[in-house]
Design an enzyme around this catalytic site. Structure first.
Site, PDB file in Angstrom:
ATOM      1  NE  ARG A  11     -10.799  16.834 -17.835  1.00 43.83           N
ATOM      2  CZ  ARG A  11     -12.109  16.939 -17.601  1.00 43.83           C
ATOM      3  NH1 ARG A  11     -12.784  15.913 -17.130  1.00 43.83           N
ATOM      4  NH2 ARG A  11     -12.757  18.050 -17.833  1.00 43.83           N
TER       5      ARG A  11
ATOM      6  CE1 TYR B  72     -22.510   9.291 -16.045  1.00 43.20           C
ATOM      7  CE2 TYR B  72     -23.852   9.952 -14.179  1.00 43.20           C
ATOM      8  CZ  TYR B  72     -22.703  10.080 -14.920  1.00 43.20           C
ATOM      9  OH  TYR B  72     -21.744  10.984 -14.554  1.00 43.20           O
TER      10      TYR B  72
ATOM     11  NE  ARG C 271     -22.268  20.429 -15.636  1.00 46.13           N
ATOM     12  CZ  ARG C 271     -22.112  21.105 -14.506  1.00 46.13           C
ATOM     13  NH1 ARG C 271     -22.890  20.852 -13.477  1.00 46.13           N
ATOM     14  NH2 ARG C 271     -21.179  22.038 -14.400  1.00 46.13           N
TER      15      ARG C 271
ATOM     16  CG  HIS D 122      -9.594  10.170 -16.383  1.00 45.26           C
ATOM     17  ND1 HIS D 122      -9.447  11.228 -15.512  1.00 45.26           N
ATOM     18  CD2 HIS D 122     -10.917   9.848 -16.352  1.00 45.26           C
ATOM     19  CE1 HIS D 122     -10.628  11.516 -14.980  1.00 45.26           C
ATOM     20  NE2 HIS D 122     -11.534  10.691 -15.475  1.00 45.26           N
TER      21      HIS D 122
ATOM     22  CE1 TYR E  27     -13.441   7.272 -11.238  1.00 42.33           C
ATOM     23  CE2 TYR E  27     -13.000   9.360 -12.316  1.00 42.33           C
ATOM     24  CZ  TYR E  27     -13.889   8.458 -11.772  1.00 42.33           C
ATOM     25  OH  TYR E  27     -15.244   8.733 -11.734  1.00 42.33           O
TER      26      TYR E  27
HETATM   27  C1  LIG Z   1     -22.447  12.954 -17.281  1.00 43.33           C
HETATM   28  C2  LIG Z   1     -21.022  13.321 -16.997  1.00 43.33           C
HETATM   29  C3  LIG Z   1     -20.011  12.410 -17.263  1.00 43.33           C
HETATM   30  C4  LIG Z   1     -18.676  12.746 -17.050  1.00 43.33           C
HETATM   31  N1  LIG Z   1     -17.696  11.844 -17.387  1.00 43.33           N
HETATM   32  C5  LIG Z   1     -16.393  12.209 -17.304  1.00 43.33           C
HETATM   33  C6  LIG Z   1     -15.381  11.343 -17.794  1.00 43.33           C
HETATM   34  O1  LIG Z   1     -15.646  10.267 -18.356  1.00 43.33           O
HETATM   35  N2  LIG Z   1     -14.085  11.755 -17.666  1.00 43.33           N
HETATM   36  C7  LIG Z   1     -13.752  12.950 -17.081  1.00 43.33           C
HETATM   37  O2  LIG Z   1     -12.562  13.279 -16.985  1.00 43.33           O
HETATM   38  N3  LIG Z   1     -14.705  13.796 -16.631  1.00 43.33           N
HETATM   39  C8  LIG Z   1     -16.003  13.465 -16.759  1.00 43.33           C
HETATM   40  N4  LIG Z   1     -16.974  14.366 -16.377  1.00 43.33           N
HETATM   41  C9  LIG Z   1     -16.588  15.739 -16.016  1.00 43.33           C
HETATM   42  C10 LIG Z   1     -16.625  16.639 -17.263  1.00 43.33           C
HETATM   43  O3  LIG Z   1     -15.607  16.283 -18.182  1.00 43.33           O
HETATM   44  C11 LIG Z   1     -16.443  18.129 -16.920  1.00 43.33           C
HETATM   45  O4  LIG Z   1     -15.197  18.334 -16.315  1.00 43.33           O
HETATM   46  C12 LIG Z   1     -17.546  18.621 -16.011  1.00 43.33           C
HETATM   47  O5  LIG Z   1     -18.826  18.253 -16.488  1.00 43.33           O
HETATM   48  C13 LIG Z   1     -17.507  20.130 -15.878  1.00 43.33           C
HETATM   49  O6  LIG Z   1     -17.744  20.767 -17.104  1.00 43.33           O
HETATM   50  P1  LIG Z   1     -19.178  21.487 -17.384  1.00 43.33           P
HETATM   51  O7  LIG Z   1     -19.387  22.464 -16.252  1.00 43.33           O
HETATM   52  O8  LIG Z   1     -18.968  22.186 -18.715  1.00 43.33           O
HETATM   53  O9  LIG Z   1     -20.198  20.430 -17.420  1.00 43.33           O
HETATM   54  C14 LIG Z   1     -18.332  14.033 -16.537  1.00 43.33           C
HETATM   55  C15 LIG Z   1     -19.358  14.945 -16.246  1.00 43.33           C
HETATM   56  C16 LIG Z   1     -20.678  14.620 -16.482  1.00 43.33           C
HETATM   57  C17 LIG Z   1     -21.751  15.641 -16.215  1.00 43.33           C
END
Ligand SMILES: Cc1cc2nc3c(=O)[nH]c(=O)nc-3n(C[C@H](O)[C@H](O)[C@H](O)COP(=O)(O)O)c2cc1C
Length: 368
Positions: free
Chosen positions: A230, A353, A326, A178, A183
């Protein structure tokens, strides 16, 4: 219906044979048990999303060590770790459930860095938020934030390797570093958060050194075909600064370095990027296209995709995969729904969460 789109075609990612190019994006869900142990609900959650055989799942961001913890999310939610025996036993169940359904799983390796909450870190030991420099996010206090020493940086790299080895030993198919979203590794990549004067700061090459050292050390330990990274070049999340000069130059160098390793026989399983549109209408210069041209290997794109844009972007190249966040939360059978062009359920943000099954394992599969 014949499917001719790349999105529904097989692809090899590292050592994993996939049957489609739809990926579960890493998603923090804060439902682990005390001790940072994945729960049985997590096994069910990942198994549901693995139901279409040959799908790649990426786990929620997972702490590499107690000192990498401190998720800045209000409440008592717990993030899983991957350092203790108890955690590994629980992960084994998750990985087995995914494999039993014919799918694959990578573990996302997380060190929170400067945005960690001190009081949460202190629950796990005498740990402090750390960064390349002691520069907090705007408006945040810097009292506890510490700049890593040279040897602490080497120690962090060793912890990433330990976590990667643990993941593979427990049966994961690979790991994703990551290095996105503000981060620890991401803060090294930006001069606004990295003002070091040693070999980890001060130039593009030096700012890329930490991420590349992690890549190289994990590659050495578990193989490039099980290693991924990533990146979110354009993300302004958590006070990350982007601009039209340093950002393109920094990430061009990083992608060139990753491709150089590929040319030398150490090609990562994939590089995963977050698309700039996620942070509002992007500036014309905020685009991942130049990086896509440099990096010839598997490329996962994430951020605001729907069926149409996913089909389109996957069709543009032979090795692009699309990660959904999502929509995969609310649609455990997302792969089937996209294949069959069925309507998607809407996610409930209020349960992202919170503890328990609600909004986690209780989204139903599609019924006609
Ligand atoms: C509830 C939630 C938790 C997430 N946790 C992480 C995570 O642990 N690591 C990460 O790299 N991105 C995290 N993201 C970002 C997602 O991996 C993703 O890049 C982002 O939701 C956009 O994709 P989407 O438009 O399909 O939701 C999180 C997003 C959401 C909504």
């Amino acid at each position: 219906m014949t499917q001719t789109h790349n999105l529904f075609s097989p692809i090899k990612v590292g050592s994993s044979e996939l049957q489609n190019r739809i990926v579960l994006a890493p998603l923090t869900r804060t439902r682990a048990l005390p001790g940072n142990v994945p729960s049985d609900l997590a096994t069910e959650y990942y198994a549901q999303r693995a139901a279409s055989p040959g799908t790649l799942l990426i786990t929620e961001a997972t702490y590499i060590s107690p000192g990498s913890a401190g998720v800045p999310i209000p409440g008592d939610g717990i993030v899983p770790g991957i350092w203790s025996d108890e955690q590994l036993e629980a992960w084994k169940k998750v990985f087995k459930a995914v494999h039993d359904r014919g799918s694959k799983i990578y573990v996302q390796l997380w060190d929170i860095g400067r945005v960690a909450w001190y009081h949460k870190l202190q629950e796990l030991g005498n740990y402090f938020p750390t960064g390349p420099s002691a520069i907090p996010m705007k408006g945040e206090e810097s009292e506890h934030l510490k700049a890593l020493t040279h040897w602490e940086i080497k120690g962090k790299v060793a912890l990433y390797v330990n976590a990667a080895k643990n993941a593979i030993a427990a049966g994961a198919d690979g790991v994703e570093i990551h290095s996105a979203n503000g981060y620890l590794p991401d803060t090294f990549l930006r001069s606004a958060s990295n003002q070091r004067t040693d070999e980890y700061g001060g130039s593009i090459e030096n700012r890329a050194r930490f991420s590349l050292e992690i890549v190289d050390a994990i590659t050495e330990a578990i193989g490039a075909d099980k290693t991924a990274i990533r990146l979110s070049p354009w993300s302004t999340f958590q006070d990350i600064e982007v601009n039209d000069t340093e950002t393109p130059a920094q990430f061009t160098y990083l992608f060139e370095q990753l491709q150089k390793r590929a040319d030398e026989g150490k090609q990562l399983a994939y590089v995963h990027v977050v698309e700039p549109r996620l942070f509002g209408p992007p500036e014309p210069w905020a685009t991942n296209e130049p990086f896509r041209k440099i990096w010839k290997g598997n490329f996962i794109r994430a951020g605001g995709y729907d069926r149409e844009t996913a089909l389109e972007d996957a069709d543009k190249s032979d090795n692009t995969l699309i990660a959904f966040g999502r929509d995969f939360i609310a649609n455990p059978d997302l792969v089937q729904r996209l294949k069959n062009n069925e309507p998607l359920a809407k996610y409930d943000r209020t349960t992202f969460y919170v503890p328990g099954a609600k909004g986690y394992t209780d989204y139903p599969a599609y019924k006609m």
